[in-house]
Design a protein around this motif. Structure first.
Motif, PDB file in Angstrom:
ATOM      1  N   THR A 131       0.847  -1.192   0.000  1.00  0.00           N
ATOM      2  CA  THR A 131       0.000   0.000   0.000  1.00  0.00           C
ATOM      3  C   THR A 131       0.880   1.238   0.000  1.00  0.00           C
ATOM      4  N   PRO A 132       0.849   2.022  -1.077  1.00  0.00           N
ATOM      5  CA  PRO A 132       1.701   3.212  -1.114  1.00  0.00           C
ATOM      6  C   PRO A 132       1.166   4.301  -0.199  1.00  0.00           C
ATOM      7  N   SER A 133       2.057   5.062   0.348  1.00  0.00           N
ATOM      8  CA  SER A 133       1.641   6.211   1.143  1.00  0.00           C
ATOM      9  C   SER A 133       1.333   7.371   0.207  1.00  0.00           C
ATOM     10  N   ALA A 134       0.567   8.338   0.695  1.00  0.00           N
ATOM     11  CA  ALA A 134       0.211   9.489  -0.131  1.00  0.00           C
ATOM     12  C   ALA A 134       1.477  10.246  -0.535  1.00  0.00           C
ATOM     13  N   TRP A 135       1.527  10.597  -1.823  1.00  0.00           N
ATOM     14  CA  TRP A 135       2.720  11.270  -2.365  1.00  0.00           C
ATOM     15  C   TRP A 135       2.277  12.238  -3.446  1.00  0.00           C
ATOM     16  N   SER A 136       2.914  13.389  -3.500  1.00  0.00           N
ATOM     17  CA  SER A 136       2.537  14.385  -4.500  1.00  0.00           C
ATOM     18  C   SER A 136       3.786  15.068  -5.043  1.00  0.00           C
ATOM     19  N   PHE A 180      -0.491  13.294  -8.020  1.00  0.00           N
ATOM     20  CA  PHE A 180      -0.850  12.868  -6.663  1.00  0.00           C
ATOM     21  C   PHE A 180      -1.138  11.373  -6.655  1.00  0.00           C
ATOM     22  N   VAL A 181      -0.539  10.653  -5.711  1.00  0.00           N
ATOM     23  CA  VAL A 181      -0.738   9.208  -5.563  1.00  0.00           C
ATOM     24  C   VAL A 181      -1.167   8.931  -4.133  1.00  0.00           C
ATOM     25  N   ASP A 182      -2.224   8.126  -3.991  1.00  0.00           N
ATOM     26  CA  ASP A 182      -2.637   7.665  -2.671  1.00  0.00           C
ATOM     27  C   ASP A 182      -2.932   6.170  -2.767  1.00  0.00           C
ATOM     28  N   PRO A 183      -3.349   5.507  -1.689  1.00  0.00           N
ATOM     29  CA  PRO A 183      -3.561   4.059  -1.733  1.00  0.00           C
ATOM     30  C   PRO A 183      -4.626   3.578  -2.700  1.00  0.00           C
ATOM     31  N   ASP A 184      -5.428   4.469  -3.280  1.00  0.00           N
ATOM     32  CA  ASP A 184      -6.501   4.040  -4.181  1.00  0.00           C
ATOM     33  C   ASP A 184      -6.368   4.536  -5.616  1.00  0.00           C
ATOM     34  N   LYS A 185      -5.737   5.652  -5.807  1.00  0.00           N
ATOM     35  CA  LYS A 185      -5.769   6.256  -7.149  1.00  0.00           C
ATOM     36  C   LYS A 185      -4.500   7.027  -7.452  1.00  0.00           C
ATOM     37  N   LEU A 186      -4.382   7.328  -8.750  1.00  0.00           N
ATOM     38  CA  LEU A 186      -3.332   8.216  -9.251  1.00  0.00           C
ATOM     39  C   LEU A 186      -4.041   9.359  -9.957  1.00  0.00           C
ATOM     40  N   GLN A 187      -3.716  10.578  -9.577  1.00  0.00           N
ATOM     41  CA  GLN A 187      -4.415  11.734 -10.124  1.00  0.00           C
ATOM     42  C   GLN A 187      -3.413  12.734 -10.678  1.00  0.00           C
ATOM     43  N   ILE A 188      -3.681  13.186 -11.908  1.00  0.00           N
ATOM     44  CA  ILE A 188      -2.848  14.199 -12.567  1.00  0.00           C
ATOM     45  C   ILE A 188      -3.716  15.427 -12.815  1.00  0.00           C
ATOM     46  N   ILE A 211      -8.433  20.431 -23.660  1.00  0.00           N
ATOM     47  CA  ILE A 211      -7.541  19.627 -22.818  1.00  0.00           C
ATOM     48  C   ILE A 211      -8.154  19.522 -21.427  1.00  0.00           C
ATOM     49  N   PRO A 212      -8.386  18.308 -20.921  1.00  0.00           N
ATOM     50  CA  PRO A 212      -8.972  18.179 -19.573  1.00  0.00           C
ATOM     51  C   PRO A 212      -7.982  18.654 -18.518  1.00  0.00           C
ATOM     52  N   ASN A 213      -8.505  19.218 -17.451  1.00  0.00           N
ATOM     53  CA  ASN A 213      -7.624  19.723 -16.409  1.00  0.00           C
ATOM     54  C   ASN A 213      -7.362  18.689 -15.318  1.00  0.00           C
ATOM     55  N   ARG A 214      -7.979  17.511 -15.457  1.00  0.00           N
ATOM     56  CA  ARG A 214      -7.736  16.481 -14.445  1.00  0.00           C
ATOM     57  C   ARG A 214      -7.915  15.097 -15.051  1.00  0.00           C
ATOM     58  N   LEU A 215      -6.950  14.227 -14.777  1.00  0.00           N
ATOM     59  CA  LEU A 215      -7.019  12.815 -15.158  1.00  0.00           C
ATOM     60  C   LEU A 215      -6.846  11.985 -13.903  1.00  0.00           C
ATOM     61  N   MET A 216      -7.706  10.974 -13.740  1.00  0.00           N
ATOM     62  CA  MET A 216      -7.639  10.155 -12.538  1.00  0.00           C
ATOM     63  C   MET A 216      -7.734   8.675 -12.908  1.00  0.00           C
ATOM     64  N   TRP A 217      -6.871   7.873 -12.294  1.00  0.00           N
ATOM     65  CA  TRP A 217      -6.830   6.424 -12.546  1.00  0.00           C
ATOM     66  C   TRP A 217      -7.001   5.689 -11.223  1.00  0.00           C
ATOM     67  N   LEU A 218      -8.099   4.961 -11.104  1.00  0.00           N
ATOM     68  CA  LEU A 218      -8.330   4.121  -9.928  1.00  0.00           C
ATOM     69  C   LEU A 218      -7.642   2.782 -10.158  1.00  0.00           C
ATOM     70  N   TYR A 219      -6.376   2.678  -9.739  1.00  0.00           N
ATOM     71  CA  TYR A 219      -5.596   1.478 -10.056  1.00  0.00           C
ATOM     72  C   TYR A 219      -5.970   0.272  -9.190  1.00  0.00           C
ATOM     73  N   THR A 220      -6.866   0.446  -8.232  1.00  0.00           N
ATOM     74  CA  THR A 220      -7.346  -0.688  -7.443  1.00  0.00           C
ATOM     75  C   THR A 220      -8.651  -1.258  -8.000  1.00  0.00           C
ATOM     76  N   SER A 221      -9.099  -0.763  -9.154  1.00  0.00           N
ATOM     77  CA  SER A 221     -10.367  -1.225  -9.721  1.00  0.00           C
ATOM     78  C   SER A 221     -10.220  -2.635 -10.296  1.00  0.00           C
ATOM     79  N   GLY A 222     -11.363  -3.290 -10.478  1.00  0.00           N
ATOM     80  CA  GLY A 222     -11.365  -4.633 -11.048  1.00  0.00           C
ATOM     81  C   GLY A 222     -10.836  -4.677 -12.477  1.00  0.00           C
ATOM     82  N   TRP A 223     -11.111  -3.606 -13.248  1.00  0.00           N
ATOM     83  CA  TRP A 223     -10.626  -3.551 -14.630  1.00  0.00           C
ATOM     84  C   TRP A 223      -9.097  -3.536 -14.678  1.00  0.00           C
ATOM     85  N   THR A 224      -8.480  -2.789 -13.756  1.00  0.00           N
ATOM     86  CA  THR A 224      -7.019  -2.740 -13.714  1.00  0.00           C
ATOM     87  C   THR A 224      -6.445  -4.114 -13.415  1.00  0.00           C
TER      88      THR A 224
END
Length: 204
Positions: free
Chosen positions: A97-102, A119-127, A139-152
Motif C-alpha cells: 500500500t503506497p503512502s500518499a505522495w505528491s 498525486f498518488v494515494d492508496p486508491d488512485k493516481l491523479q494528474i 484539454i482536460p484539467n484532471r485525469l484520474m486512474w483508480l488502479y485498485t479497480s477490477g478492470w485494472t
C-alpha cells in the motif's frame, strides 16, 4: 565507408558462428554451423574484396542483424509490459500500500502559465493541469486512474498471461530466423545456387 563495409562483411563470419552457438545453447537446438572459412583470399587483395562483396552468407548475416534488432525491440517491449503489469498488480491487490505522495511542477511559458501536479494515494493516481486551458480548451484539467479497480486487475492478469505465451513464441521465431539466415544449408546457399543457375541460363 567501403572499408567499413568490407570489415562488416568479414566480421560477419565469426559473428554468425557465435550467434548459432548462442542460439543452440539457450534454445536447446541443433542448428548446424556453415562450412568455414567463408573466404579463401586475403582481405587486402582485389580477389578478397570481390569475394566478400559477393558472399551471400555475409549479406544474410547483416540481414540477420536487422531482424534481430526488430525481434529484440519487440521482446524488450513485452518484458517491460510484463514487469509493469506485475508492479501495478501488486499495488492493485493491496499487497503493498503506497503512502500518499505528491509532486508539483510550475509552468511559466508564453503559451501558458500554471502548474502540473501528480498525486498518488492508496486508491488512485491523479494528474492535474492548471493553466493548460489557455492553450486548448479541450484539454482536460484532471485525469484520474483508480488502479485498485477490477478492470485494472483484469488487464494486468491478461497482459501477464499474454506475455507468458508470447515470449516463448518470439524466441522460437528468432531461432528459426537464425537457422534460415545463418545456419548451414539455409537461405544463403539456396539463394546463391538459384542466382548461379539464373546466370548460367543467361549466358547461354
Amino acid at each position: 565507408m567501403v572499408l567499413l563495409l568490407l570489415v562488416l562483411l568479414t566480421v560477419a563470419e565469426p559473428f554468425a558462428a557465435f550467434e548459432i552457438r548462442r542460439t543452440n545453447k539457450f534454445m536447446n537446438s541443433d542448428i548446424e554451423q556453415p562450412v568455414r572459412p567463408w573466404y579463401t583470399t586475403s582481405f587486402w587483395s582485389w580477389d578478397g574484396v570481390k569475394e566478400r562483396l559477393s558472399s551471400t552468407k555475409a549479406w544474410f548475416a547483416i540481414a540477420y542483424v536487422l531482424a534481430a534488432i526488430f525481434f529484440s525491440t519487440i521482446g524488450v517491449s513485452i518484458l517491460l509490459l510484463f514487469w509493469a503489469s506485475i508492479f501495478v498488480l501488486i499495488f492493485a491487490l493491496g499487497l503493498i500500500t503506497p503512502s500518499a505522495w505528491s509532486w508539483v511542477y510550475q509552468i511559466n511559458e508564453k503559451e501558458a502559465s500554471g502548474k502540473f501536479s501528480l498525486f498518488v494515494d492508496p486508491d488512485k493516481l491523479q494528474i492535474t493541469f492548471n493553466g493548460t486551458q489557455s492553450i486548448d480548451a479541450e484539454i482536460p484539467n484532471r485525469l484520474m486512474w483508480l488502479y485498485t479497480s477490477g478492470w485494472t486487475i483484469a488487464y494486468c492478469v491478461l497482459f501477464i498471461l499474454l506475455n507468458i505465451f508470447v515470449i516463448p513464441i518470439l524466441a522460437k521465431h528468432m531461432r528459426d530466423v537464425t537457422a534460415n539466415l545463418l545456419g548451414a544449408h539455409a537461405l544463403p546457399d539456396s539463394f546463391a545456387s538459384a542466382a548461379q543457375s539464373w546466370l548460367a541460363t543467361r549466358k547461354k
